[in-house]
Motif scaffolding. Structure first.
Motif, PDB file in Angstrom:
ATOM      1  N   THR A 189       0.834  -1.197   0.000  1.00 38.52           N
ATOM      2  CA  THR A 189       0.000   0.000   0.000  1.00 38.52           C
ATOM      3  C   THR A 189       0.873   1.253   0.000  1.00 38.52           C
ATOM      4  O   THR A 189       1.993   1.242   0.502  1.00 38.52           O
ATOM      5  CB  THR A 189      -0.931   0.037   1.222  1.00 38.52           C
ATOM      6  OG1 THR A 189      -0.138   0.049   2.424  1.00 38.52           O
ATOM      7  CG2 THR A 189      -1.853  -1.176   1.239  1.00 38.52           C
ATOM      8  N   ARG A 190       0.343   2.299  -0.609  1.00 34.46           N
ATOM      9  CA  ARG A 190       1.042   3.577  -0.604  1.00 34.46           C
ATOM     10  C   ARG A 190       0.005   4.695  -0.574  1.00 34.46           C
ATOM     11  O   ARG A 190      -1.170   4.474  -0.899  1.00 34.46           O
ATOM     12  CB  ARG A 190       1.932   3.711  -1.845  1.00 34.46           C
ATOM     13  CG  ARG A 190       1.184   3.807  -3.172  1.00 34.46           C
ATOM     14  CD  ARG A 190       2.173   3.808  -4.334  1.00 34.46           C
ATOM     15  NE  ARG A 190       1.559   4.139  -5.620  1.00 34.46           N
ATOM     16  CZ  ARG A 190       0.934   3.263  -6.394  1.00 34.46           C
ATOM     17  NH1 ARG A 190       0.808   2.000  -6.001  1.00 34.46           N
ATOM     18  NH2 ARG A 190       0.416   3.643  -7.553  1.00 34.46           N
ATOM     19  N   LEU A 191       0.441   5.873  -0.177  1.00 34.20           N
ATOM     20  CA  LEU A 191      -0.435   7.035  -0.114  1.00 34.20           C
ATOM     21  C   LEU A 191      -0.124   7.951  -1.292  1.00 34.20           C
ATOM     22  O   LEU A 191       1.041   8.283  -1.541  1.00 34.20           O
ATOM     23  CB  LEU A 191      -0.239   7.781   1.211  1.00 34.20           C
ATOM     24  CG  LEU A 191      -0.541   6.968   2.474  1.00 34.20           C
ATOM     25  CD1 LEU A 191      -0.272   7.810   3.715  1.00 34.20           C
ATOM     26  CD2 LEU A 191      -1.979   6.465   2.477  1.00 34.20           C
ATOM     27  N   VAL A 192      -1.157   8.354  -2.008  1.00 38.74           N
ATOM     28  CA  VAL A 192      -0.985   9.163  -3.216  1.00 38.74           C
ATOM     29  C   VAL A 192      -1.830  10.429  -3.106  1.00 38.74           C
ATOM     30  O   VAL A 192      -3.046  10.344  -2.936  1.00 38.74           O
ATOM     31  CB  VAL A 192      -1.414   8.378  -4.475  1.00 38.74           C
ATOM     32  CG1 VAL A 192      -1.264   9.240  -5.710  1.00 38.74           C
ATOM     33  CG2 VAL A 192      -0.616   7.095  -4.613  1.00 38.74           C
ATOM     34  N   PRO A 193      -1.212  11.605  -3.178  1.00 34.81           N
ATOM     35  CA  PRO A 193      -1.985  12.852  -3.164  1.00 34.81           C
ATOM     36  C   PRO A 193      -2.884  12.952  -4.401  1.00 34.81           C
ATOM     37  O   PRO A 193      -2.507  12.511  -5.481  1.00 34.81           O
ATOM     38  CB  PRO A 193      -0.906  13.944  -3.184  1.00 34.81           C
ATOM     39  CG  PRO A 193       0.355  13.265  -2.768  1.00 34.81           C
ATOM     40  CD  PRO A 193       0.241  11.848  -3.246  1.00 34.81           C
ATOM     41  N   VAL A 194      -4.041  13.527  -4.235  1.00 31.40           N
ATOM     42  CA  VAL A 194      -4.999  13.665  -5.334  1.00 31.40           C
ATOM     43  C   VAL A 194      -5.078  15.135  -5.742  1.00 31.40           C
ATOM     44  O   VAL A 194      -5.398  16.002  -4.925  1.00 31.40           O
ATOM     45  CB  VAL A 194      -6.394  13.162  -4.935  1.00 31.40           C
ATOM     46  CG1 VAL A 194      -7.386  13.367  -6.080  1.00 31.40           C
ATOM     47  CG2 VAL A 194      -6.328  11.690  -4.543  1.00 31.40           C
ATOM     48  N   LEU A 195      -4.792  15.411  -7.000  1.00 27.63           N
ATOM     49  CA  LEU A 195      -4.866  16.774  -7.509  1.00 27.63           C
ATOM     50  C   LEU A 195      -6.321  17.207  -7.670  1.00 27.63           C
ATOM     51  O   LEU A 195      -7.197  16.379  -7.952  1.00 27.63           O
ATOM     52  CB  LEU A 195      -4.159  16.875  -8.857  1.00 27.63           C
ATOM     53  CG  LEU A 195      -2.656  16.582  -8.871  1.00 27.63           C
ATOM     54  CD1 LEU A 195      -2.144  16.597 -10.304  1.00 27.63           C
ATOM     55  CD2 LEU A 195      -1.911  17.590  -8.030  1.00 27.63           C
ATOM     56  N   PRO A 196      -6.614  18.489  -7.528  1.00 31.13           N
ATOM     57  CA  PRO A 196      -7.987  18.978  -7.738  1.00 31.13           C
ATOM     58  C   PRO A 196      -8.543  18.600  -9.107  1.00 31.13           C
ATOM     59  O   PRO A 196      -9.725  18.291  -9.235  1.00 31.13           O
ATOM     60  CB  PRO A 196      -7.833  20.495  -7.595  1.00 31.13           C
ATOM     61  CG  PRO A 196      -6.657  20.674  -6.688  1.00 31.13           C
ATOM     62  CD  PRO A 196      -5.716  19.554  -7.046  1.00 31.13           C
ATOM     63  N   LEU A 263       7.399  15.035 -13.035  1.00 31.60           N
ATOM     64  CA  LEU A 263       7.645  15.454 -11.651  1.00 31.60           C
ATOM     65  C   LEU A 263       9.132  15.673 -11.409  1.00 31.60           C
ATOM     66  O   LEU A 263       9.544  16.670 -10.813  1.00 31.60           O
ATOM     67  CB  LEU A 263       7.126  14.398 -10.668  1.00 31.60           C
ATOM     68  CG  LEU A 263       5.668  14.489 -10.211  1.00 31.60           C
ATOM     69  CD1 LEU A 263       5.371  13.376  -9.201  1.00 31.60           C
ATOM     70  CD2 LEU A 263       5.384  15.845  -9.568  1.00 31.60           C
ATOM     71  N   LEU A 264       9.947  14.740 -11.882  1.00 33.69           N
ATOM     72  CA  LEU A 264      11.388  14.854 -11.667  1.00 33.69           C
ATOM     73  C   LEU A 264      11.955  16.035 -12.443  1.00 33.69           C
ATOM     74  O   LEU A 264      12.802  16.776 -11.932  1.00 33.69           O
ATOM     75  CB  LEU A 264      12.079  13.550 -12.093  1.00 33.69           C
ATOM     76  CG  LEU A 264      13.572  13.446 -11.767  1.00 33.69           C
ATOM     77  CD1 LEU A 264      13.827  13.607 -10.282  1.00 33.69           C
ATOM     78  CD2 LEU A 264      14.127  12.111 -12.254  1.00 33.69           C
ATOM     79  N   ALA A 272      10.915  10.733  -3.145  1.00 33.77           N
ATOM     80  CA  ALA A 272       9.479  10.974  -2.989  1.00 33.77           C
ATOM     81  C   ALA A 272       8.705  10.357  -4.152  1.00 33.77           C
ATOM     82  O   ALA A 272       7.625   9.772  -3.955  1.00 33.77           O
ATOM     83  CB  ALA A 272       9.203  12.469  -2.912  1.00 33.77           C
ATOM     84  N   ILE A 273       9.248  10.459  -5.362  1.00 31.67           N
ATOM     85  CA  ILE A 273       8.597   9.874  -6.535  1.00 31.67           C
ATOM     86  C   ILE A 273       8.580   8.356  -6.412  1.00 31.67           C
ATOM     87  O   ILE A 273       7.612   7.697  -6.787  1.00 31.67           O
ATOM     88  CB  ILE A 273       9.303  10.329  -7.827  1.00 31.67           C
ATOM     89  CG1 ILE A 273       9.162  11.850  -7.988  1.00 31.67           C
ATOM     90  CG2 ILE A 273       8.730   9.616  -9.045  1.00 31.67           C
ATOM     91  CD1 ILE A 273       9.986  12.425  -9.113  1.00 31.67           C
ATOM     92  N   THR A 284      14.682   1.230  -9.892  1.00 33.22           N
ATOM     93  CA  THR A 284      13.498   1.053 -10.733  1.00 33.22           C
ATOM     94  C   THR A 284      12.890   2.397 -11.080  1.00 33.22           C
ATOM     95  O   THR A 284      12.506   2.658 -12.221  1.00 33.22           O
ATOM     96  CB  THR A 284      12.449   0.185 -10.015  1.00 33.22           C
ATOM     97  OG1 THR A 284      13.046  -1.064  -9.653  1.00 33.22           O
ATOM     98  CG2 THR A 284      11.249  -0.070 -10.911  1.00 33.22           C
ATOM     99  N   THR A 285      12.808   3.269 -10.086  1.00 37.42           N
ATOM    100  CA  THR A 285      12.251   4.600 -10.316  1.00 37.42           C
ATOM    101  C   THR A 285      13.111   5.389 -11.288  1.00 37.42           C
ATOM    102  O   THR A 285      12.603   6.080 -12.167  1.00 37.42           O
ATOM    103  CB  THR A 285      12.139   5.375  -8.985  1.00 37.42           C
ATOM    104  OG1 THR A 285      11.428   4.563  -8.040  1.00 37.42           O
ATOM    105  CG2 THR A 285      11.401   6.684  -9.171  1.00 37.42           C
TER     106      THR A 285
END
Length: 307
Positions: A189-196, A263-264, A272-273, A284-285
């Motif tokens: 599981t991971r937490l992902v911010p949601v854009l408006p 993002l990078l 963070a990414i 991998t990232t």
């Protein structure tokens, strides 16, 4: 193919796959692929060696038999990448057997897989990604399906979700929270911010959707009300890329690559990414992003501890 396996081999394979599923949290697709690869290997050995054997025979398997299996797989058209994956599955299964039976499977476990060049991801340009989000809804004559497709691709690009993760959301996810808890590969599981913009796109879809989106059922629906088939999103993107003149690599998964790369490029932190994508390894990232060497050095110098 399983008919060629001995009862002991079939039992061991079932127990190993159950172990991967329960303790290692391997994804369903991974379990299926591993089962298919190991079954194919054992079936080949049964034919090659004149009959199915017990699991103990794996420990004493001569190198020439392993090479014969690899040559057989290549001859029937298996790619180097797929063969490397199959060999990895066989090694994991053999190591599990050896650990339980106290045997020495050095010959098989030390076998080198075929070399292959990893395909580098090809993200869309920022303009291409924006054009895809703006135009994908134009492929449908029904407003709610247009809104649905726009919402899905917005989640892929705006949150870096896999297509399976986006389509795995249920009605309980609406309205989208500020932070989504996503269960990805291997049950991680991971937490992902949601854009408006993503929140608004999903809200627009829900408002237009003709079906009752209950909390326990799929959020994104097909034309008949069942869970949305990912192939339909791929087709909508395919039509859109042809209309916009985007490359053939403009696929649903490319939007996830684009999310990371953009993002990078905008100054995002590689660690963070990594968390946002749910990657276990930073390498991998790094492979997931398409940035030039100068940008990577800049990120490295900012992150590296200085004396």
């Amino acid at each position: 193919m399983t008919a060629l396996l001995s009862a002991q081999q079939r039992d061991a394979l079932e127990r190993w796959l159950a172990h991967l599923r329960a303790l290692d949290g391997a994804a369903a697709n991974t379990i299926t692929a591993y089962g298919r690869d190991v079954t194919g290997f054992l079936a080949f050995l049964a034919t090659h060696r004149g009959g199915a054997e017990g699991t103990a025979a794996l420990a004493s398997l001569p190198l020439q038999d392993i090479r014969a299996w690899m040559a057989h797989e290549r001859a029937r058209g298996l790619s180097a990448r797929s063969l490397a994956r199959a060999l990895s599955a066989v090694k994991r299964f053999t190591a599990w057997i050896a650990d339980r039976e106290g045997s020495d499977a050095t010959a098989l476990l030390s076998t080198r897989g075929p070399k292959f060049r990893r395909k580098l991801p090809r993200p869309l340009s920022e303009d291409g990604a924006r054009a895809m989000l703006d135009s994908v809804g134009d492929q449908s004559r029904e407003d709610w399906i247009a809104a649905r497709d726009t919402a899905v691709v917005t989640l892929l690009y705006g949150c870096g979700l896999r297509i399976s993760e986006a389509l795995g959301l249920t009605g309980a996810a609406h309205p989208l929270p500020d932070i989504l808890r996503i269960t990805g590969k291997g049950g991680k599981t991971r937490l992902v911010p949601v854009l408006p913009a993503a929140r608004a796109a999903v809200a627009d879809y829900v408002r237009l959707c003709p079906f009752d989106l209950t909390a326990s059922e799929a959020l994104f629906r097909g034309a008949r009300g069942g869970p949305l088939n990912p192939r339909l999103i791929a087709l909508a993107m395919e039509r859109t890329r042809l209309q916009l003149g985007l490359p053939a690599t403009a696929t649903p998964h490319a939007l996830r690559h684009s999310f990371a790369t953009h993002l990078l490029s905008a100054g995002g932190d590689l660690r963070a990414i990594q968390e946002l994508l749910g990657h276990a390894s930073l390498s991998t990232t790094q492979a997931y992003t398409a940035v030039d060497a100068a940008r990577l050095m800049e990120v490295y110098e900012k992150a590296h501890p200085r004396a």
